[in-house]
Design a protein around this motif. Structure first.
Motif, PDB file in Angstrom:
ATOM      1  N   ARG A  69       0.684  -1.398  -0.127  1.00  0.00           N
ATOM      2  CA  ARG A  69      -0.172  -0.121  -0.376  1.00  0.00           C
ATOM      3  C   ARG A  69       1.188   1.126   0.185  1.00  0.00           C
ATOM      4  N   ILE A  70       1.698   1.266   0.721  1.00  0.00           N
ATOM      5  CA  ILE A  70       3.121   2.336   1.120  1.00  0.00           C
ATOM      6  C   ILE A  70       3.638   2.926  -0.221  1.00  0.00           C
ATOM      7  N   ALA A  71       3.846   1.460  -1.011  1.00  0.00           N
ATOM      8  CA  ALA A  71       4.889   1.485  -2.445  1.00  0.00           C
ATOM      9  C   ALA A  71       3.784   1.651  -3.717  1.00  0.00           C
ATOM     10  N   GLY A  72       1.653   1.757  -2.809  1.00  0.00           N
ATOM     11  CA  GLY A  72       1.379   1.987  -4.351  1.00  0.00           C
ATOM     12  C   GLY A  72       1.945   0.774  -5.155  1.00  0.00           C
ATOM     13  N   ALA A  73       2.495  -0.825  -4.456  1.00  0.00           N
ATOM     14  CA  ALA A  73       2.492  -1.769  -5.859  1.00  0.00           C
ATOM     15  C   ALA A  73       1.561  -2.556  -5.676  1.00  0.00           C
ATOM     16  N   GLY A  74       1.211  -3.766  -6.576  1.00  0.00           N
ATOM     17  CA  GLY A  74       0.623  -4.672  -6.545  1.00  0.00           C
ATOM     18  C   GLY A  74      -0.046  -5.123  -5.029  1.00  0.00           C
ATOM     19  N   GLU A  75      -1.601  -4.517  -4.638  1.00  0.00           N
ATOM     20  CA  GLU A  75      -2.380  -4.826  -3.631  1.00  0.00           C
ATOM     21  C   GLU A  75      -2.738  -6.557  -3.822  1.00  0.00           C
ATOM     22  N   SER A  76      -3.186  -6.765  -5.002  1.00  0.00           N
ATOM     23  CA  SER A  76      -3.438  -8.439  -5.254  1.00  0.00           C
ATOM     24  C   SER A  76      -2.689  -8.992  -5.156  1.00  0.00           C
ATOM     25  N   ASP A  77      -1.535  -9.036  -5.352  1.00  0.00           N
ATOM     26  CA  ASP A  77      -0.143 -10.115  -5.227  1.00  0.00           C
ATOM     27  C   ASP A  77       0.069  -9.877  -3.981  1.00  0.00           C
ATOM     28  N   ALA A  78      -0.189  -8.945  -2.659  1.00  0.00           N
ATOM     29  CA  ALA A  78       0.128  -9.710  -1.742  1.00  0.00           C
ATOM     30  C   ALA A  78      -0.550 -10.245  -0.832  1.00  0.00           C
ATOM     31  N   ARG A  79      -1.775  -9.770  -1.252  1.00  0.00           N
ATOM     32  CA  ARG A  79      -3.031 -10.484  -0.456  1.00  0.00           C
ATOM     33  C   ARG A  79      -2.988 -12.513  -1.295  1.00  0.00           C
ATOM     34  N   MET A  80      -3.080 -12.054  -2.564  1.00  0.00           N
ATOM     35  CA  MET A  80      -2.865 -13.971  -2.573  1.00  0.00           C
ATOM     36  C   MET A  80      -1.252 -14.485  -2.243  1.00  0.00           C
ATOM     37  N   LEU A  81      -0.100 -13.504  -1.654  1.00  0.00           N
ATOM     38  CA  LEU A  81       0.496 -14.120  -1.062  1.00  0.00           C
ATOM     39  C   LEU A  81       0.677 -14.371   0.335  1.00  0.00           C
ATOM     40  N   ALA A  82       0.229 -13.560   1.174  1.00  0.00           N
ATOM     41  CA  ALA A  82      -0.754 -13.521   2.177  1.00  0.00           C
ATOM     42  C   ALA A  82      -1.458 -15.538   2.449  1.00  0.00           C
ATOM     43  N   ASP A  83      -2.786 -15.736   1.466  1.00  0.00           N
ATOM     44  CA  ASP A  83      -3.325 -16.218   1.192  1.00  0.00           C
ATOM     45  C   ASP A  83      -2.583 -17.788   1.486  1.00  0.00           C
ATOM     46  N   ILE A  84      -1.664 -17.578   0.096  1.00  0.00           N
ATOM     47  CA  ILE A  84      -0.729 -19.082   0.055  1.00  0.00           C
ATOM     48  C   ILE A  84       0.100 -19.381   1.484  1.00  0.00           C
ATOM     49  N   HIS A  85       0.168 -18.561   2.130  1.00  0.00           N
ATOM     50  CA  HIS A  85       1.495 -18.308   3.284  1.00  0.00           C
ATOM     51  C   HIS A  85       0.008 -18.691   4.518  1.00  0.00           C
ATOM     52  N   ALA A  86      -1.260 -18.364   4.366  1.00  0.00           N
ATOM     53  CA  ALA A  86      -1.804 -19.378   5.234  1.00  0.00           C
ATOM     54  C   ALA A  86      -1.928 -20.907   5.428  1.00  0.00           C
ATOM     55  N   PHE A  87      -2.260 -20.933   4.234  1.00  0.00           N
ATOM     56  CA  PHE A  87      -2.954 -22.130   3.621  1.00  0.00           C
ATOM     57  C   PHE A  87      -1.765 -23.209   3.404  1.00  0.00           C
ATOM     58  N   VAL A  88       0.013 -22.696   2.962  1.00  0.00           N
ATOM     59  CA  VAL A  88       0.955 -23.407   3.537  1.00  0.00           C
ATOM     60  C   VAL A  88       1.285 -23.805   5.033  1.00  0.00           C
ATOM     61  N   ALA A  89       0.960 -23.213   5.747  1.00  0.00           N
ATOM     62  CA  ALA A  89       1.087 -22.826   7.380  1.00  0.00           C
ATOM     63  C   ALA A  89       0.480 -23.877   7.966  1.00  0.00           C
ATOM     64  N   ARG A  90      -1.295 -23.790   6.836  1.00  0.00           N
ATOM     65  CA  ARG A  90      -2.123 -24.803   7.521  1.00  0.00           C
ATOM     66  C   ARG A  90      -1.777 -26.592   7.520  1.00  0.00           C
ATOM     67  N   LEU A  91      -1.109 -26.616   6.431  1.00  0.00           N
ATOM     68  CA  LEU A  91      -0.845 -27.833   5.925  1.00  0.00           C
ATOM     69  C   LEU A  91       0.453 -28.212   6.304  1.00  0.00           C
ATOM     70  N   MET A  92       1.119 -27.371   7.164  1.00  0.00           N
ATOM     71  CA  MET A  92       2.479 -27.784   7.570  1.00  0.00           C
ATOM     72  C   MET A  92       2.163 -28.267   8.916  1.00  0.00           C
ATOM     73  N   LEU A  93       0.882 -27.729   9.791  1.00  0.00           N
ATOM     74  CA  LEU A  93       0.755 -27.695  10.957  1.00  0.00           C
ATOM     75  C   LEU A  93      -0.642 -28.974  11.133  1.00  0.00           C
ATOM     76  N   GLY A  94      -0.790 -29.354  10.079  1.00  0.00           N
ATOM     77  CA  GLY A  94      -1.730 -30.953  10.150  1.00  0.00           C
ATOM     78  C   GLY A  94      -0.886 -31.607   9.996  1.00  0.00           C
ATOM     79  N   GLN A  95       0.460 -31.968   8.751  1.00  0.00           N
ATOM     80  CA  GLN A  95       0.808 -32.710   8.744  1.00  0.00           C
ATOM     81  C   GLN A  95       1.764 -33.185  10.181  1.00  0.00           C
ATOM     82  N   GLN A  96       2.287 -31.689  11.065  1.00  0.00           N
ATOM     83  CA  GLN A  96       2.509 -31.916  12.238  1.00  0.00           C
ATOM     84  C   GLN A  96       2.019 -32.499  13.600  1.00  0.00           C
ATOM     85  N   ILE A  97       0.398 -32.378  13.455  1.00  0.00           N
ATOM     86  CA  ILE A  97      -0.515 -33.146  14.161  1.00  0.00           C
ATOM     87  C   ILE A  97       0.193 -34.293  13.403  1.00  0.00           C
ATOM     88  N   ALA A  98      -0.346 -34.903  12.670  1.00  0.00           N
ATOM     89  CA  ALA A  98      -0.334 -35.978  11.925  1.00  0.00           C
ATOM     90  C   ALA A  98       0.565 -37.295  11.874  1.00  0.00           C
TER      91      ALA A  98
END
Length: 147
Positions: A69-98
């Protein structure tokens, strides 16, 4: 600025663990290290962008959002990367529990074949987008911080 450049270089130097044909590259046990292949580039890129633009947030999603936002860059890319981050973290935690339930030492390596088919497909797609962090980091790092 030197530290932010270093972090950005570290983020873009990591390649997503995909084969030439877009399949998830696994080790001999059929696992993929999602920390090295997905989380690290996103987190390092977000840190670099936050440092460059004086963002005080510590959560990766907030760093991505505020820095773009500050840089005036691609906020949609930032949202996509945040979603990927959350998804991958969920997969890792699920695997760790298993792994704990099976008496194995938990790690950041996820058994790809044990994933639901929808999660496997989404993981392949997500890993294909991890390289966007390099493009986003370059755009954000090259932008001037407003006074």
């Amino acid at each position: 600025q030197g530290l932010s450049r270093f972090l950005a270089e570290q983020a873009v130097s990591r390649r997503a663990p995909l084969t030439l044909f877009g399949r998830v590259r696994t080790d001999e046990a059929g696992r993929v290290d999602l920390k090295a292949g997905a989380l690290f580039p996103i987190v390092a890129g977000a840190r670099a962008m936050a440092l460059r633009h004086g963002v005080s947030a510590t959560a990766t999603a907030e760093r991505l959002s505020e820095a773009t936002r500050i840089a005036g860059a691609g906020e949609s890319d930032a949202r996509m990367l945040a979603d990927i981050h959350a998804f991958v973290a969920r997969l890792m935690l699920g695997q760790q529990i298993a792994d704990l339930a099976a008496g194995r030492k938990p790690s950041t390596r996820v058994d790809v074949k044990a994933l639901e088919p929808a999660d496997r497909d989404r993981l392949r797609e997500a890993l294909g987008h991890v390289d966007v962090v390099g493009e986003t980091a370059r755009a954000v790092l090259s932008a001037q911080t407003p006074p």
